[in-house]
Write an enzyme that holds these catalytic residues in place. Structure first.
Site, PDB file in Angstrom:
ATOM      1  N   GLU A 178      -2.206  -2.593 -37.726  1.00 13.07           N
ATOM      2  CA  GLU A 178      -2.872  -1.538 -36.963  1.00 13.07           C
ATOM      3  C   GLU A 178      -2.994  -0.233 -37.750  1.00 13.07           C
ATOM      4  O   GLU A 178      -4.002   0.453 -37.682  1.00 13.07           O
ATOM      5  CB  GLU A 178      -2.108  -1.298 -35.656  1.00 13.07           C
ATOM      6  CG  GLU A 178      -2.842  -0.410 -34.681  1.00 13.07           C
ATOM      7  CD  GLU A 178      -2.141  -0.331 -33.340  1.00 13.07           C
ATOM      8  OE1 GLU A 178      -2.700   0.322 -32.455  1.00 13.07           O
ATOM      9  OE2 GLU A 178      -1.049  -0.906 -33.177  1.00 13.07           O
ATOM     10  N   ARG A 186      11.853 -10.579 -36.320  1.00 17.43           N
ATOM     11  CA  ARG A 186      12.199 -11.106 -34.995  1.00 17.43           C
ATOM     12  C   ARG A 186      11.902 -12.590 -34.834  1.00 17.43           C
ATOM     13  O   ARG A 186      12.482 -13.240 -33.976  1.00 17.43           O
ATOM     14  CB  ARG A 186      11.541 -10.275 -33.907  1.00 17.43           C
ATOM     15  CG  ARG A 186      12.154  -8.889 -33.856  1.00 17.43           C
ATOM     16  CD  ARG A 186      11.507  -8.034 -32.790  1.00 17.43           C
ATOM     17  NE  ARG A 186      12.108  -6.727 -32.800  1.00 17.43           N
ATOM     18  CZ  ARG A 186      12.736  -6.195 -31.771  1.00 17.43           C
ATOM     19  NH1 ARG A 186      12.826  -6.846 -30.644  1.00 17.43           N
ATOM     20  NH2 ARG A 186      13.260  -4.999 -31.859  1.00 17.43           N
TER      21      ARG A 186
END
Length: 188
Positions: A107, A70
């Site tokens: 994460e 992105r």
């Protein structure tokens, strides 16, 4: 508050109003903030770039480093607006020639990024851009790659930040987010 800051805040408010949220995507317990609608309207896309350009101001930037994928959406356009070059950071095996590679923690595990070795001269001033600052793992990895090239990281720029994940704490250069996102973990 300066006129520049007021203008940035007005642009950020308009941009944020055009985001879409998708609960439980890509998996249960995640509230996905989709900023892709900004790119469907040229006026909004221009405002996104304008807001970042206003923030950067007169700072001399040599390169904008965009994270896969992105960061590729607005990184090149921002680089043009700043009269800077654009350099992609990609997943392994996607860039030709010699590359620097770094492994970083996200994460839910680890990942890797690469950058071409010979595209950023030592001492160049760079911005690192991506859409969302979450845990900070990807941005940290990109920062480590920038350092391997000998670049000076001026700032990390993000469209938004998931504040509750405290990703900015992992980064060792100034962090700017156009607007805040979720301040706490999503629960229905």
């Amino acid at each position: 508050m300066s006129d520049r800051v007021l203008e940035i805040n007005a642009l950020a408010k308009e941009l944020k109003a055009n985001l879409k949220q998708f609960p439980n995507f890509p998996k249960e317990g995640i509230l996905f903030e989709d900023f892709l609608p900004i790119f469907t309207k040229p006026d909004l896309f221009n405002k996104l770039v304008k807001a970042f350009k206003l923030h950067v101001g007169e700072q001399k930037i040599d390169y904008v480093i965009g994270l896969e994928s992105r960061g590729f959406l607005f990184g090149p356009t921002l680089a043009l607006a700043l009269n800077a070059g654009f350099v992609p950071v990609r997943k392994p095996g996607k860039l030709p020639g010699p590359t620097f590679k770094v492994e970083f923690q996200k994460e839910y595990g680890s990942d890797e990024f690469e950058i071409q070795q010979d595209v950023i001269p030592k001492g160049a001033k760079v911005l690192i851009v991506d859409d969302i600052l979450a845990t900070g793992g990807s941005a940290f990895g990109a920062g480590e790659l920038a350092k391997k090239t000998g670049a000076e990281i001026v700032e990390y720029l993000f469209v938004m930040e998931l504040d509750f994940l405290k990703g900015r704490d992992k980064l060792d250069a100034p962090v700017y987010t156009l607007f805040g996102g979720q301040e706490e973990k999503f629960t229905e």
